[in-house]
Design a protein around this motif. Structure first.
Motif, short mmCIF file in Angstrom:
data_model
loop_
_atom_site.label_atom_id
_atom_site.label_comp_id
_atom_site.label_asym_id
_atom_site.label_seq_id
_atom_site.Cartn_x
_atom_site.Cartn_y
_atom_site.Cartn_z
N PHE A 174 0.83 -1.20 0.00
CA PHE A 174 0.00 0.00 0.00
C PHE A 174 0.87 1.26 0.00
CE2 PHE A 174 -3.00 -3.14 1.25
CZ PHE A 174 -4.28 -2.62 1.05
N LYS A 175 0.40 2.27 -0.73
CA LYS A 175 1.04 3.58 -0.67
C LYS A 175 0.45 4.34 0.52
CE LYS A 175 1.74 7.93 -3.18
NZ LYS A 175 1.40 8.73 -4.39
N VAL A 176 1.30 4.68 1.49
CA VAL A 176 0.84 5.26 2.75
C VAL A 176 1.49 6.62 2.97
CG1 VAL A 176 0.56 4.91 5.23
CG2 VAL A 176 0.61 2.92 3.70
N ILE A 177 0.67 7.59 3.35
CA ILE A 177 1.16 8.91 3.76
C ILE A 177 0.73 9.15 5.20
CG2 ILE A 177 0.83 11.40 3.47
CD1 ILE A 177 0.76 10.94 0.46
N VAL A 178 1.66 9.58 6.03
CA VAL A 178 1.38 9.86 7.44
C VAL A 178 1.49 11.36 7.68
CG1 VAL A 178 2.08 9.45 9.83
CG2 VAL A 178 2.25 7.60 8.14
N LEU A 179 0.46 11.93 8.31
CA LEU A 179 0.47 13.34 8.69
C LEU A 179 0.70 13.45 10.20
CD1 LEU A 179 -2.65 14.61 6.71
CD2 LEU A 179 -0.26 14.75 6.02
N GLU A 180 1.71 14.18 10.59
CA GLU A 180 2.02 14.39 12.00
C GLU A 180 1.97 15.88 12.30
OE1 GLU A 180 2.77 14.80 15.68
OE2 GLU A 180 2.47 12.77 14.90
N ALA A 181 1.17 16.26 13.31
CA ALA A 181 1.00 17.68 13.62
C ALA A 181 2.30 18.33 14.09
CB ALA A 181 -0.08 17.84 14.68
N TYR A 227 4.96 13.41 6.82
CA TYR A 227 5.05 14.86 6.85
C TYR A 227 4.92 15.32 8.30
CZ TYR A 227 4.31 14.71 1.78
OH TYR A 227 4.43 14.46 0.44
N GLU A 228 5.93 16.02 8.81
CA GLU A 228 5.85 16.60 10.15
C GLU A 228 5.35 18.04 10.05
OE1 GLU A 228 8.98 14.47 13.03
OE2 GLU A 228 9.97 15.70 11.51
N GLY A 229 4.95 18.61 11.18
CA GLY A 229 4.43 19.96 11.17
C GLY A 229 3.23 20.11 10.25
N SER A 230 2.42 19.06 10.17
CA SER A 230 1.30 19.03 9.22
C SER A 230 0.03 18.55 9.90
CB SER A 230 1.65 18.12 8.03
OG SER A 230 2.82 18.56 7.38
N PRO A 231 -0.56 19.37 10.77
CA PRO A 231 -1.79 18.95 11.45
C PRO A 231 -2.97 18.83 10.49
CG PRO A 231 -1.36 21.27 11.85
CD PRO A 231 -0.15 20.74 11.14
N ALA A 232 -3.82 17.85 10.74
CA ALA A 232 -5.06 17.73 9.97
C ALA A 232 -6.06 18.75 10.50
CB ALA A 232 -5.62 16.32 10.10
N VAL A 233 -6.46 19.68 9.68
CA VAL A 233 -7.35 20.76 10.13
C VAL A 233 -8.77 20.61 9.62
CG1 VAL A 233 -5.46 22.40 10.40
CG2 VAL A 233 -6.63 22.24 8.19
N LYS A 234 -8.97 19.81 8.57
CA LYS A 234 -10.32 19.60 8.04
C LYS A 234 -10.35 18.28 7.29
CE LYS A 234 -12.02 21.82 4.45
NZ LYS A 234 -12.58 22.86 3.54
N MET A 235 -11.50 17.63 7.32
CA MET A 235 -11.64 16.33 6.67
C MET A 235 -12.91 16.34 5.82
SD MET A 235 -11.91 12.73 8.69
CE MET A 235 -13.51 13.15 9.38
#
Length: 429
Positions: A53-60, A204-212
């Motif tokens: 699987f191609k996976v992207i992780v977002l870390e705030a 990706y660090e410094g990348s909070p999820a702000v809307k979904m």
């Protein structure tokens, strides 16, 4: 400290990898987007990436910024509520299924450490220490319970035998779990991040999820970019914030405090923990301690409800450490820090789906047993995304109650309960 700094912990100071990954600043796509680069998120991500699987992780903030990089670093099996509680309240079938998974998290950790050559000071052996005779009798019951579910690596220790493992007169006996262990948790989570990247995953660090945005595909927005994916895994736990209020209402952040001494002499280390195994006591508001890879005593405990930052962590934990080890009076404390874990009303982990498209998964609320359970949850979520949802369905079938009185009352209610159990601990009842 900048917004992307780790807490001022021993773990952050001794991390193997201090590099910062860039923030997401574009529109990208993936098979799976994961919110949160802690143990839950990275276990899910690695298990999926291993299957192509191609996976992207977002870390705030930073990889392992939350509980995954701040905890006591101990492999402790089962759940915050043990298998007998699950059997009594949810039936033998559910208890049996949960029991079959209760010891898997530690095996997953050891497999990842071995397969990806993660340097995290992993050492074998863990001890549950009884502070009174009642707790020692309860440890006999734990041994029988776990053995009935196939876990055979246990040994009951008398009071005298316990002194061979813990250089303290405080304990009336103990249960040795030979499959337990301890390690540097931030270096483990950083090693898991490197494993994911070696498999083609991106963090990706410094990348909070702000809307979904829900739909057949899920779109997650960050301040400067967005990820569109077939599946979303929400693994922010106590650090998720307000992204999904429904999840926040079902659990409460709680703080625990940890200190680390200056490096001790080899003589001191042998006196405190002769066999270099980790320990947690059997109190409701428990203490936990171990030696680090460079010979410090790491000692934690205490709970602050509602994730309040204690003003003086050392003043809370040092008396606990000296009660166990009075011979350490005057030892220098080099580090003191706090971190939040997520407590649920039933003290059982919460796994499930949200939304109307059945493609948004979550895992949270390990209630103090997150180190092993988060790794199990990641495997269970990864299997479910691949269409093997039997084990996920067992977790998802457990009731997930909101705290009585809503967000305003969950802290005082839980604090009152903690005060009650603290009194029981002190009276030995």
């Amino acid at each position: 400290m900048s917004e992307l700094s780790h807490t001022t912990s021993y773990y952050a100071a001794s991390a193997n990898d201090k590099s910062i990954r860039p923030a997401l600043e574009s529109q990208v796509t993936a098979d799976v987007c994961v919110i949160g680069a802690g143990f839950s998120g990275l276990s899910t991500a690695v298990h999926l990436a291993e299957k192509g699987f191609k996976v992207i992780v977002l870390e705030a903030t930073r990889i392992g910024f939350g509980a995954s990089g701040r905890n006591g670093g101990q492999i402790v099996h089962s759940y915050s509520r043990d298998i007998d509680f699950i059997e009594r309240n949810y039936g033998q079938a559910t208890g049996k299924a949960m029991g079959a998974m209760a010891f898997e998290g530690g095996r997953i950790i050891r497999r990842l450490v071995k397969d990806y050559s993660i340097q995290c000071d992993l050492k074998d052996g863990g001890i549950f220490a009884a502070c009174n005779n009642k707790q020692f009798e309860e440890l006999k019951g734990k041994k029988a319970l776990w053995e009935s579910h196939g876990h055979q690596e246990l040994e009951l220790l008398s009071e005298a035998e316990t002194r061979n493992y813990i250089g303290s007169s405080r304990y009336k006996g103990a249960l040795l779990d030979k499959s337990g262990g301890h390690f540097h948790p931030l270096n483990l989570v950083l090693g898991e991040a490197a494993a994911l990247e070696s498999l083609g995953g991106v963090i990706y660090e410094g990348s909070p999820a702000v809307k979904m945005e829900e739909g057949d595909k899920v779109k997650v927005h960050t301040p400067k970019g967005a990820v569109t994916a077939n599946f979303l895994v929400v693994a922010g736990n106590a650090y998720l914030g307000d992204l999904i209020p429904k999840l926040q209402a079902k659990a409460m952040p709680c703080g625990t405090q940890v200190i680390a001494t200056a490096p001790l002499s080899e003589t001191q280390q042998r006196e405190l923990l002769p066999k270099d195994q980790c320990v947690e006591d059997c109190n409701y508001l428990l203490d936990y301690f171990r030696l680090s890879g460079d010979g410090r005593l790491i000692y934690g405990g205490g709970v602050t409800y509602g994730a309040r930052e204690p003003s003086k962590i050392e003043s809370l934990i040092l008396p606990k450490m000296l009660k166990t080890y009075p011979q350490l009076k005057g030892v220098k404390i080099d580090y003191a820090w706090t971190g939040n874990f997520l407590l649920t009303l039933m003290r059982l982990p919460q796994l499930g789906r949200v939304g109307s498209h059945a493609n948004i998964y979550y895992a949270q609320g390990y209630s103090g047993h997150g180190l092993t359970c988060s790794h199990l949850a990641g495997k269970v979520l990864a299997d479910a995304i691949q269409g093997q949802a039997e084990r996920f369905d067992i977790f998802a079938s457990l009731p997930q109650y909101p705290f009585p009185g809503g967000r305003m009352m969950r802290v005082p209610y839980t604090a009152i309960g903690a005060a009650y159990y603290n009194l029981r601990d002190k009276l030995g009842i």
